[in-house]
Design a protein around this motif. Structure first.
Motif, PDB file in Angstrom:
ATOM      1  N   SER A 166       0.843  -1.192   0.000  1.00  9.71           N
ATOM      2  CA  SER A 166       0.000   0.000   0.000  1.00  9.71           C
ATOM      3  C   SER A 166       0.880   1.244   0.000  1.00  9.71           C
ATOM      4  CB  SER A 166      -0.915   0.005   1.228  1.00  9.71           C
ATOM      5  OG  SER A 166      -0.143   0.124   2.403  1.00  9.71           O
ATOM      6  N   ALA A 167       0.271   2.355  -0.337  1.00 15.26           N
ATOM      7  CA  ALA A 167       0.960   3.641  -0.308  1.00 15.26           C
ATOM      8  C   ALA A 167      -0.046   4.693   0.089  1.00 15.26           C
ATOM      9  CB  ALA A 167       1.560   3.961  -1.678  1.00 15.26           C
ATOM     10  N   THR A 168       0.445   5.803   0.605  1.00 15.86           N
ATOM     11  CA  THR A 168      -0.464   6.888   0.936  1.00 15.86           C
ATOM     12  C   THR A 168      -1.171   7.333  -0.327  1.00 15.86           C
ATOM     13  OG1 THR A 168       0.955   7.610   2.748  1.00 15.86           O
ATOM     14  CG2 THR A 168      -0.637   9.208   1.880  1.00 15.86           C
ATOM     15  N   HIS A 169      -2.483   7.352  -0.281  1.00 12.69           N
ATOM     16  CA  HIS A 169      -3.259   7.696  -1.460  1.00 12.69           C
ATOM     17  C   HIS A 169      -3.370   9.212  -1.587  1.00 12.69           C
ATOM     18  CE1 HIS A 169      -4.310   3.492  -1.136  1.00 12.69           C
ATOM     19  NE2 HIS A 169      -4.896   3.552  -2.315  1.00 12.69           N
ATOM     20  N   PRO A 170      -3.096   9.757  -2.757  1.00 11.47           N
ATOM     21  CA  PRO A 170      -3.231  11.210  -2.964  1.00 11.47           C
ATOM     22  C   PRO A 170      -4.692  11.581  -3.168  1.00 11.47           C
ATOM     23  CG  PRO A 170      -2.539  10.182  -5.001  1.00 11.47           C
ATOM     24  CD  PRO A 170      -2.606   9.074  -3.973  1.00 11.47           C
ATOM     25  N   TRP A 171      -5.494  11.351  -2.133  1.00 11.00           N
ATOM     26  CA  TRP A 171      -6.934  11.512  -2.293  1.00 11.00           C
ATOM     27  C   TRP A 171      -7.322  12.935  -2.686  1.00 11.00           C
ATOM     28  CZ3 TRP A 171      -9.805   7.630  -3.194  1.00 11.00           C
ATOM     29  CH2 TRP A 171      -9.602   6.396  -2.575  1.00 11.00           C
ATOM     30  N   ARG A 172      -6.686  13.930  -2.091  1.00 12.51           N
ATOM     31  CA  ARG A 172      -7.095  15.306  -2.366  1.00 12.51           C
ATOM     32  C   ARG A 172      -6.979  15.631  -3.852  1.00 12.51           C
ATOM     33  NH1 ARG A 172     -10.224  18.863   0.164  1.00 12.51           N
ATOM     34  NH2 ARG A 172      -9.328  18.042   2.091  1.00 12.51           N
ATOM     35  N   ASP A 173      -5.838  15.343  -4.449  1.00  8.66           N
ATOM     36  CA  ASP A 173      -5.657  15.626  -5.873  1.00  8.66           C
ATOM     37  C   ASP A 173      -6.610  14.803  -6.733  1.00  8.66           C
ATOM     38  OD1 ASP A 173      -3.656  17.384  -5.217  1.00  8.66           O
ATOM     39  OD2 ASP A 173      -2.015  15.996  -5.673  1.00  8.66           O
ATOM     40  N   LEU A 174      -6.735  13.533  -6.384  1.00  8.75           N
ATOM     41  CA  LEU A 174      -7.616  12.665  -7.149  1.00  8.75           C
ATOM     42  C   LEU A 174      -9.059  13.156  -7.111  1.00  8.75           C
ATOM     43  CD1 LEU A 174      -8.062   9.760  -8.557  1.00  8.75           C
ATOM     44  CD2 LEU A 174      -8.855   9.122  -6.286  1.00  8.75           C
ATOM     45  N   LEU A 175      -9.526  13.503  -5.916  1.00 12.19           N
ATOM     46  CA  LEU A 175     -10.923  13.901  -5.773  1.00 12.19           C
ATOM     47  C   LEU A 175     -11.201  15.248  -6.416  1.00 12.19           C
ATOM     48  CD1 LEU A 175     -11.599  12.654  -2.131  1.00 12.19           C
ATOM     49  CD2 LEU A 175     -12.272  11.572  -4.289  1.00 12.19           C
ATOM     50  N   TRP A 176     -10.226  16.148  -6.436  1.00 13.48           N
ATOM     51  CA  TRP A 176     -10.424  17.405  -7.164  1.00 13.48           C
ATOM     52  C   TRP A 176     -10.606  17.120  -8.646  1.00 13.48           C
ATOM     53  CZ3 TRP A 176     -12.262  21.545  -5.378  1.00 13.48           C
ATOM     54  CH2 TRP A 176     -11.904  22.060  -4.127  1.00 13.48           C
ATOM     55  N   ARG A 177      -9.764  16.244  -9.190  1.00 15.08           N
ATOM     56  CA  ARG A 177      -9.903  15.902 -10.605  1.00 15.08           C
ATOM     57  C   ARG A 177     -11.235  15.215 -10.876  1.00 15.08           C
ATOM     58  NH1 ARG A 177      -4.728  13.760  -9.886  1.00 15.08           N
ATOM     59  NH2 ARG A 177      -5.499  11.657 -10.386  1.00 15.08           N
TER      60      ARG A 177
ATOM     61  N   SER B  39     -13.999  15.596  -9.208  1.00 11.78           N
ATOM     62  CA  SER B  39     -15.066  16.603  -9.158  1.00 11.78           C
ATOM     63  C   SER B  39     -15.166  17.361 -10.467  1.00 11.78           C
ATOM     64  CB  SER B  39     -14.811  17.577  -7.998  1.00 11.78           C
ATOM     65  OG  SER B  39     -14.924  16.943  -6.752  1.00 11.78           O
ATOM     66  N   GLU B  40     -14.023  17.772 -10.995  1.00 11.35           N
ATOM     67  CA  GLU B  40     -14.032  18.534 -12.244  1.00 11.35           C
ATOM     68  C   GLU B  40     -14.643  17.722 -13.381  1.00 11.35           C
ATOM     69  OE1 GLU B  40     -13.341  21.718 -12.904  1.00 11.35           O
ATOM     70  OE2 GLU B  40     -13.129  21.973 -10.734  1.00 11.35           O
TER      71      GLU B  40
END
Length: 232
Positions: free
Chosen positions: A15-26, A28-29
């Motif tokens: 596992s790795a820390t998931h870049p949720w913030r960047d992913l979820l912004w994309r 949403s767009e």
């Protein structure tokens, strides 16, 4: 709460820390784009969602996550915990999954939606699925390789009114890093009544995170299952 001891160990997964913030912004767009996806909704997104350009909410607090784990009697998978810390719930993930649940609504499938267990199992005895068929992920996965005996222990993390498409986390299959197997159980009924398409992955929520918006799982034809060898 039933015993949710893990079954056979899952294949190795890092596992790795998931870049949720960047992913979820994309994400949403994409969904707020009127050409790409918003036209697929029965209703437009609320004005406040459009203004914020964000399909989620504020992240869950440590107290809310602790309360969820205490209620479940289980430690959350790391990637799912990170998701809730980034956004406590979410709107559209596919045209068939309208809401990822916030921490206060997440719960065991057997408590929240026992009818779905009956629908998915078709009232039959569980199929014997050997490890060499079950632990296959990706394009070669057989959507019929379902261990329906796991359903009573599943964590339900999504809800769509009047549609049975659902994301589930399976505490019976856990990686060394604490991730639970994730299921996307599709709504279409295939060759036999009660059979359902299924996509499984080892990383919690990665079936959503890696390729939004997801397509439904492929058709399930039970005649494609490899028969078990004769024990005699």
């Amino acid at each position: 709460m039933p015993d949710r001891q893990s079954d056979a160990p899952a294949p190795e997964y890092r596992s790795a820390t998931h870049p949720w913030r960047d992913l979820l912004w994309r994400w949403s767009e994409e969904w707020l784009d009127p050409v790409l996806h918003e036209q697929e909704r029965h209703q437009p997104f609320p004005d406040e969602v459009r203004a914020a350009r964000w399909l989620g909410s504020a992240g869950a607090t440590p107290e809310e996550l602790a309360a969820l784990e205490a209620r479940l009697g289980a430690v959350l998978p790391p990637s799912y915990r990170e998701f809730l810390q980034t956004s406590d719930g979410w709107l559209d993930t596919t045209t068939s999954v309208r809401r990822l649940l916030p921490a206060r609504e997440t719960g065991w499938l057997n408590d929240l939606d026992p009818e779905l267990i009956d629908l998915s199992s078709g009232g039959r005895e569980p199929d014997d699925v050997p490890d060499e068929h079950y632990f296959v992920y990706g394009d070669d996965q057989d959507p019929c390789a379902i261990r329906t005996e796991y359903l009573t222990d599943m964590l339900k993390i999504s809800h769509t009114p009047e549609a049975p498409d659902v994301y589930l986390l399976n505490p019976r299959i856990v990686t060394p890093d604490g991730e639970w197997e994730a299921w996307y159980l599709g709504s279409l009924v295939w060759i036999m009544p009660g059979s359902r398409g299924l996509a499984r992955t080892l990383a919690a929520l990665s079936s959503v995170a890696m390729a939004p918006p997801c397509l439904p799982p492929p058709p399930c034809d039970r005649t494609h299952q490899t028969p078990l060898p004769d024990p005699a």
